[in-house]
Write an enzyme that holds these catalytic residues in place. Structure first.
Site, PDB file in Angstrom:
ATOM      1  N   ASP A  77      40.289  36.293  33.471  1.00 13.31           N
ATOM      2  CA  ASP A  77      40.721  34.891  33.533  1.00 13.31           C
ATOM      3  C   ASP A  77      41.028  34.518  34.990  1.00 13.31           C
ATOM      4  OD1 ASP A  77      41.435  32.323  32.876  1.00 13.31           O
ATOM      5  OD2 ASP A  77      43.323  32.836  31.895  1.00 13.31           O
ATOM      6  N   HIS A 119      42.025  35.368  26.220  1.00 13.60           N
ATOM      7  CA  HIS A 119      43.316  35.810  26.777  1.00 13.60           C
ATOM      8  C   HIS A 119      44.430  35.943  25.735  1.00 13.60           C
ATOM      9  CE1 HIS A 119      43.700  31.463  26.721  1.00 13.60           C
ATOM     10  NE2 HIS A 119      43.026  31.296  27.851  1.00 13.60           N
ATOM     11  N   ASN A 169      35.335  24.280  33.015  1.00 13.95           N
ATOM     12  CA  ASN A 169      36.286  23.226  33.419  1.00 13.95           C
ATOM     13  C   ASN A 169      36.169  22.918  34.912  1.00 13.95           C
ATOM     14  OD1 ASN A 169      37.352  25.811  33.847  1.00 13.95           O
ATOM     15  ND2 ASN A 169      39.469  25.131  33.650  1.00 13.95           N
ATOM     16  N   HIS A 193      40.315  28.718  23.444  1.00 10.72           N
ATOM     17  CA  HIS A 193      41.599  28.676  24.145  1.00 10.72           C
ATOM     18  C   HIS A 193      42.645  28.267  23.113  1.00 10.72           C
ATOM     19  CE1 HIS A 193      44.293  27.627  27.655  1.00 10.72           C
ATOM     20  NE2 HIS A 193      44.840  26.870  26.705  1.00 10.72           N
ATOM     21  N   ASP A 205      37.774  26.147  27.549  1.00 10.86           N
ATOM     22  CA  ASP A 205      38.897  26.905  28.115  1.00 10.86           C
ATOM     23  C   ASP A 205      39.675  26.081  29.140  1.00 10.86           C
ATOM     24  OD1 ASP A 205      40.308  29.537  28.352  1.00 10.86           O
ATOM     25  OD2 ASP A 205      39.794  29.161  30.439  1.00 10.86           O
ATOM     26  N   HIS A 208      35.171  35.973  31.643  1.00 13.58           N
ATOM     27  CA  HIS A 208      36.106  34.851  31.713  1.00 13.58           C
ATOM     28  C   HIS A 208      36.563  34.645  33.161  1.00 13.58           C
ATOM     29  CE1 HIS A 208      39.526  32.568  29.500  1.00 13.58           C
ATOM     30  NE2 HIS A 208      39.367  32.085  30.725  1.00 13.58           N
TER      31      HIS A 208
END
Length: 430
Positions: free
Chosen positions: A305, A232, A94, A179, A152, A60
């Site tokens: 993340d 997450h 993204n 997400h 995400d 991630h």
């Protein structure tokens, strides 16, 4: 070229190895693991006192390229990964344009081959342009090398779309990385909703904003029989639901970040925007629940993340600042210092959370030291003490709440396909 890594503590959970051994690498592959290997002409690496592990995987990561290269690019992000001990990273979609088609996914892979120093595996978007309305062409994404799909940064709010996504992805064996956030509850929030949000005068994000969507996606995974992975995870309620679902045989996995395992929402009182992250830092009882989830196997892996930002988006009022922490270069040291050295987490479990955990979720042939596989190796010095200094980060993102913290246990060397790319604080590109 041959490398002989001598005398290290080899920790390979996939093969149940935890012993002082040598590792021989030849032509980019693992050739042998045994005590006292003799290899004429090999370059010797003295790993005495170090941990020799399968290459760590971060499933991630936000590499920002294409579109946001002022925050990070593949060259800087993969160097940060190597410095953090990661040999493989999965980049979230993204970007601008979004990784929702073969052209963008292929661009990422080609750029990684040219300018990257670790393996980069793209994750495609669940929906076109991450708009939540129409599914991406997942067959095309698979052909272009995507190993999972995710929107995400944004939830897939429409349950019918999410159900279709799970069914469609299941046809290709693709995990769906969710997400979990109800934007109607979380919108305009700055930190966890609770005691400290009241004290600090900041709009809160309730735990329910995460937990409602976790519950929905568990139900959809059970309904479809498909695999869903919760990104997450941050609350005790989410852990309880995931644990229950796993016990019932639902195909649900989850990840946790180092910052959610270590920090609580109390630290937001500094109004340092580097503490602003989504999902937000939670109270101590949630941190305790997350740690329990690591120990009992509910949580499958640790992921950073990694969300690098340029200075201007963090050096401002808290409510105007961007969410995210630059996490690649500190993750391993944080887990070593805060969980392994205090004997909260044992070495084998820690290594498994960075290796076979993410590899099994993604279905990739990584995360072990099997003879004949790519020689992706992470060597950790458990006694190395260093201060977190963002000015020395290879990442363009210097946004870390851990700046100035002195940690014990850092990556010492990172080897990708038999090539040393990081050693003792320096990236090696030749």
């Amino acid at each position: 070229m041959k490398l002989l890594i001598r005398g290290g503590r080899v920790i390979d959970p996939a093969n149940e190895i935890d012993a002082i051994m040598d590792v021989l690498v030849a032509d980019g592959k693992i050739e042998a693991i045994a005590p006292n290997i003799q290899a004429e002409g090999a370059i010797n690496i003295d790993a005495a006192g170090k941990w020799v592990c399968p290459g760590f995987i971060d499933m991630h990561v936000h590499l920002r390229e294409p579109g946001f290269e002022y925050k990070e690019d593949i060259a800087s992000g993969t160097r940060a990964a190597a410095a953090g001990g990661f040999t493989t990273v999965c980049c979230m979609p993204n970007t601008d344009p979004v990784i929702d088609n073969a052209a963008v996914a292929s661009f990422v892979r080609e750029r990684a081959q040219k300018s990257g120093v670790v393996n980069v595996l793209p994750i495609g978007s669940i929906t076109k342009k991450q708009a939540g309305r129409e599914l991406s062409e997942m067959a095309e994404l698979v052909e272009a090398g995507c190993v999972a799909v995710s929107d995400d940064g944004l939830p897939v709010a429409d349950s019918a779309i999410m159900r279709n996504a799970l069914q469609y992805a299941d046809m290709f064996g693709l995990p769906v990385l969710s997400h979990c956030e109800d934007l109607n509850l979380a919108r305009d929030g700055q930190m966890h909703e609770g005691y400290y949000s009241i004290i600090y005068g900041l709009k809160g994000i309730p735990a329910a904003a995460e937990e409602i969507m976790v519950a929905r996606d568990i139900i959809l995974a059970q309904t479809t029989g498909a695999q869903v992975h919760i990104c997450h995870v941050s609350t005790a309620g989410s852990i309880d639901m995931i644990r229950d679902a796993q016990e019932r045989g639902v195909q649900v996995s989850c990840e946790v970040t180092p910052h959610h395992l270590i920090l609580t929402d109390e630290i937001v009182g500094s109004y340092d925007a580097d503490t602003k992250v989504n999902p937000p830092l939670r109270p101590l009882e949630d941190v305790v629940a997350l740690r329990e989830g690591l120990l009992d196997g509910t949580i499958d892996c640790i992921a950073t993340d990694h969300a690098p930002h340029h200075l201007e988006s963090k050096d401002c009022e808290y409510n105007l600042a961007a969410f995210g922490i630059s996490g690649l270069e500190t993750a391993v040291a944080l887990i070593m210092d805060k969980l392994v050295h205090p004997q909260i987490l044992d070495a084998e479990t820690m290594v498994s959370l960075f290796t076979i955990g993410p590899a099994d979720i993604l279905g990739i042939n990584k995360g072990s030291l099997d003879v004949g596989t790519d020689a992706d190796i992470t060597i950790v010095d458990p006694e190395l003490v260093r201060e977190v200094n963002p000015r020395e980060f290879y990442s363009k993102g210097k946004n870390t709440p851990f700046k100035g913290m002195v940690l014990k246990g850092w990556p010492w060397m990172t080897i990708v396909s038999g090539r040393v790319v990081y050693k003792e604080g320096k990236i090696i590109t030749e």
